[in-house]
Design a protein around this motif. Structure first.
Motif, PDB file in Angstrom:
ATOM      1  N   ILE A 188     165.357 -24.559  39.327  1.00 34.26           N
ATOM      2  CA  ILE A 188     164.872 -23.643  38.294  1.00 34.26           C
ATOM      3  C   ILE A 188     163.553 -24.208  37.790  1.00 34.26           C
ATOM      4  O   ILE A 188     163.512 -25.227  37.102  1.00 34.26           O
ATOM      5  CB  ILE A 188     165.883 -23.487  37.151  1.00 34.26           C
ATOM      6  N   ASP A 189     162.475 -23.555  38.167  1.00 31.81           N
ATOM      7  CA  ASP A 189     161.143 -24.123  37.953  1.00 31.81           C
ATOM      8  C   ASP A 189     160.438 -23.608  36.710  1.00 31.81           C
ATOM      9  O   ASP A 189     159.807 -24.364  35.986  1.00 31.81           O
ATOM     10  CB  ASP A 189     160.262 -23.842  39.181  1.00 31.81           C
ATOM     11  N   GLU A 190     160.510 -22.322  36.468  1.00 34.19           N
ATOM     12  CA  GLU A 190     159.668 -21.710  35.432  1.00 34.19           C
ATOM     13  C   GLU A 190     160.482 -20.769  34.566  1.00 34.19           C
ATOM     14  O   GLU A 190     161.270 -19.969  35.069  1.00 34.19           O
ATOM     15  CB  GLU A 190     158.539 -20.948  36.119  1.00 34.19           C
ATOM     16  N   ILE A 191     160.316 -20.877  33.250  1.00 32.85           N
ATOM     17  CA  ILE A 191     160.963 -19.977  32.298  1.00 32.85           C
ATOM     18  C   ILE A 191     159.864 -19.322  31.467  1.00 32.85           C
ATOM     19  O   ILE A 191     159.193 -19.984  30.676  1.00 32.85           O
ATOM     20  CB  ILE A 191     161.941 -20.727  31.387  1.00 32.85           C
ATOM     21  N   ALA A 192     159.666 -18.033  31.689  1.00 38.80           N
ATOM     22  CA  ALA A 192     158.640 -17.282  30.963  1.00 38.80           C
ATOM     23  C   ALA A 192     159.305 -16.286  30.023  1.00 38.80           C
ATOM     24  O   ALA A 192     160.418 -15.826  30.268  1.00 38.80           O
ATOM     25  CB  ALA A 192     157.715 -16.558  31.932  1.00 38.80           C
ATOM     26  N   PHE A 193     158.610 -15.953  28.962  1.00 40.58           N
ATOM     27  CA  PHE A 193     159.091 -14.932  28.032  1.00 40.58           C
ATOM     28  C   PHE A 193     157.915 -14.092  27.560  1.00 40.58           C
ATOM     29  O   PHE A 193     156.860 -14.625  27.210  1.00 40.58           O
ATOM     30  CB  PHE A 193     159.771 -15.570  26.813  1.00 40.58           C
ATOM     31  N   GLY A 194     158.103 -12.768  27.571  1.00 40.97           N
ATOM     32  CA  GLY A 194     157.025 -11.903  27.110  1.00 40.97           C
ATOM     33  C   GLY A 194     157.377 -10.435  27.212  1.00 40.97           C
ATOM     34  O   GLY A 194     158.555 -10.054  27.172  1.00 40.97           O
ATOM     35  N   PHE A 195     156.335  -9.616  27.372  1.00 41.23           N
ATOM     36  CA  PHE A 195     156.471  -8.162  27.356  1.00 41.23           C
ATOM     37  C   PHE A 195     155.984  -7.593  28.684  1.00 41.23           C
ATOM     38  O   PHE A 195     154.821  -7.775  29.054  1.00 41.23           O
ATOM     39  CB  PHE A 195     155.649  -7.566  26.209  1.00 41.23           C
ATOM     40  N   GLU A 196     156.848  -6.915  29.398  1.00 38.10           N
ATOM     41  CA  GLU A 196     156.451  -6.259  30.638  1.00 38.10           C
ATOM     42  C   GLU A 196     156.091  -4.811  30.286  1.00 38.10           C
ATOM     43  O   GLU A 196     156.970  -4.010  29.964  1.00 38.10           O
ATOM     44  CB  GLU A 196     157.581  -6.320  31.667  1.00 38.10           C
ATOM     45  N   ILE A 197     154.796  -4.517  30.347  1.00 36.90           N
ATOM     46  CA  ILE A 197     154.288  -3.254  29.810  1.00 36.90           C
ATOM     47  C   ILE A 197     153.919  -2.302  30.938  1.00 36.90           C
ATOM     48  O   ILE A 197     153.084  -2.615  31.782  1.00 36.90           O
ATOM     49  CB  ILE A 197     153.051  -3.494  28.916  1.00 36.90           C
TER      50      ILE A 197
END
Length: 233
Positions: free
Chosen positions: A206-215
């Motif tokens: 598990i390399d990357e954990i991103a959080f945000g808004f997919e618009i």
């Protein structure tokens, strides 16, 4: 970050309605950093804040940040279908899924509502670089839906999720919250290890954990604000 296409069709099983409120606003001004570049990014310790306007046919989008935990975008994307952007803050983990420890995250966001809007608030977790993708949707608005087909419901981190699975170029596992909220705590380890225990995903890093808004669309210009976000690992 490599990205994949997202379907903008209605969901195949009924899910809750987003309780977010918002209004048409002008672009926010950054106290520490801002950018109008499609791939503008800014480092804050172990995190990177990224504008990430990756889809075709997008309009203008500006991002600002005071920290990885306090940032936002103003986006004006036409209502033409297809994801236009995924502004986010990402944390690099780099641990084997069975030895990743107790990894969780909390967030609080302010998101708009109204006509001409289509987006989701989501985590994007990557395994083996970008070979396996785990999306965790906590809230969404408008005509958006996950890649693939509905598989089952599952309770993880004391919360109910609908799992969808699909993907053309790599496997995509999407967990959609049965109850929308703009303030959440998410057990990242539980989602990742459940997929492996069920034989749906191999033992990966598990390399990357991103959080945000997919618009997908935000015609006329809207603000999406992250009021707080942290990964606990």
């Amino acid at each position: 970050m490599r990205r994949r296409s997202l379907l903008t069709a209605a969901l195949t099983v009924p899910l809750g309605t987003a309780g977010a409120v918002g209004a048409l606003q002008s672009p926010a001004q950054a106290a520490t950093w801002s950018s109008t570049e499609r791939y503008g990014e800014w480092r804050d310790g172990a995190y990177t804040v990224h504008n990430h306007v990756w889809g075709s046919g997008g309009g203008p989008q500006s991002i600002w940040a005071n920290s990885h935990s306090n940032w936002g975008v103003w986006a004006n994307h036409p209502n033409t279908g297809g994801v236009k952007s995924y502004p986010h803050a990402r944390y690099m983990l780099g641990r084997d899924v069975w030895n990743m420890g107790n990894v969780s995250s909390n967030h609080n966001v302010s998101v708009p509502s109204g006509s001409g809007l289509a987006y989701c608030t989501a985590y994007d977790v990557w395994g083996n670089d970008h070979d396996y993708e785990i999306m965790i949707w906590t809230q969404w608005h408008g005509s958006v839906g996950p890649i693939g087909s509905y598989v089952t419901d599952v309770n993880l981190g004391h919360r109910n999720w609908a799992l969808y699975q699909g993907g053309e170029y790599h496997p995509v596992y999407s967990f959609l919250a049965r109850n929308h909220t703009t303030e959440s705590w998410v057990d990242i380890t539980a989602h990742c290890q459940w997929l492996v225990s069920q034989g749906r995903m191999p033992r990966v890093s598990i390399d990357e954990i991103a959080f945000g808004f997919e618009i997908t669309s935000s015609a006329g210009g809207y603000n999406f604000n992250c009021n707080s976000y942290d990964v606990w690992a």
